[in-house]
Design a protein around this motif. Structure first.
Motif, short mmCIF file in Angstrom:
data_model
loop_
_atom_site.label_atom_id
_atom_site.label_comp_id
_atom_site.label_asym_id
_atom_site.label_seq_id
_atom_site.Cartn_x
_atom_site.Cartn_y
_atom_site.Cartn_z
N SER A 156 -2.05 102.32 113.60
CA SER A 156 -2.15 100.96 114.13
C SER A 156 -2.98 100.07 113.19
O SER A 156 -2.63 98.91 112.97
CB SER A 156 -2.76 100.96 115.53
N SER A 157 -4.05 100.62 112.61
CA SER A 157 -4.85 99.85 111.65
C SER A 157 -4.02 99.50 110.43
O SER A 157 -4.12 98.39 109.90
CB SER A 157 -6.08 100.63 111.22
N LYS A 178 -1.62 96.73 111.41
CA LYS A 178 -2.36 95.46 111.50
C LYS A 178 -2.67 94.90 110.12
O LYS A 178 -2.55 93.70 109.89
CB LYS A 178 -3.65 95.65 112.30
N LEU A 201 0.51 93.46 108.70
CA LEU A 201 0.81 92.17 109.33
C LEU A 201 -0.07 91.07 108.74
O LEU A 201 0.41 89.97 108.43
CB LEU A 201 0.60 92.25 110.85
N GLN A 202 -1.36 91.36 108.58
CA GLN A 202 -2.28 90.37 108.04
C GLN A 202 -1.91 90.01 106.61
O GLN A 202 -1.91 88.83 106.24
CB GLN A 202 -3.71 90.89 108.10
N GLN A 247 0.97 90.06 115.48
CA GLN A 247 1.33 91.23 116.28
C GLN A 247 2.42 90.86 117.29
O GLN A 247 3.34 91.64 117.52
CB GLN A 247 0.09 91.76 116.98
N MET A 283 -0.13 99.51 120.04
CA MET A 283 -1.21 99.50 119.04
C MET A 283 -2.42 100.27 119.57
O MET A 283 -2.97 101.13 118.88
CB MET A 283 -1.63 98.07 118.71
#
Length: 79
Positions: free
Chosen positions: A4-5, A8, A11-12, A18, A36
């Motif tokens: 999940s990290s 993320k 995505l960033q 999200q 997540m």
């Protein structure tokens, strides 16, 4: 780093949210938040998330060779 990290961070890096990923997966924002939080990622999900961000997932072998996993290759594949 958890999956999940990593998602993320992906995505960033690509400037997406999200909630946008949840929409891409056909999920509500809450369902994606639960995915997540609970680390509920299949290999296929991870490849789809990477595809959404314009990234690729690779398996890097000890000899340095790479096996690339792409979303179109996984369509119809069982999890």
């Amino acid at each position: 780093m958890t999956l999940s990290s990593a998602v993320k961070a992906m995505l960033q890096t690509c400037g997406k949210l999200q909630g946008d990923l949840g929409e891409y997966f056909g999920m509500s924002k809450q369902s994606m938040a639960n995915k997540m939080k609970n680390e509920r990622w299949s290999g296929k999900d991870l490849v789809r998330a990477a595809d959404f961000c314009g990234c690729r997932v690779a398996i890097i072998c000890p000899d340095g060779s790479q096996i690339m996993l792409d979303a179109p290759q996984l369509d119809g594949a069982e999890e």
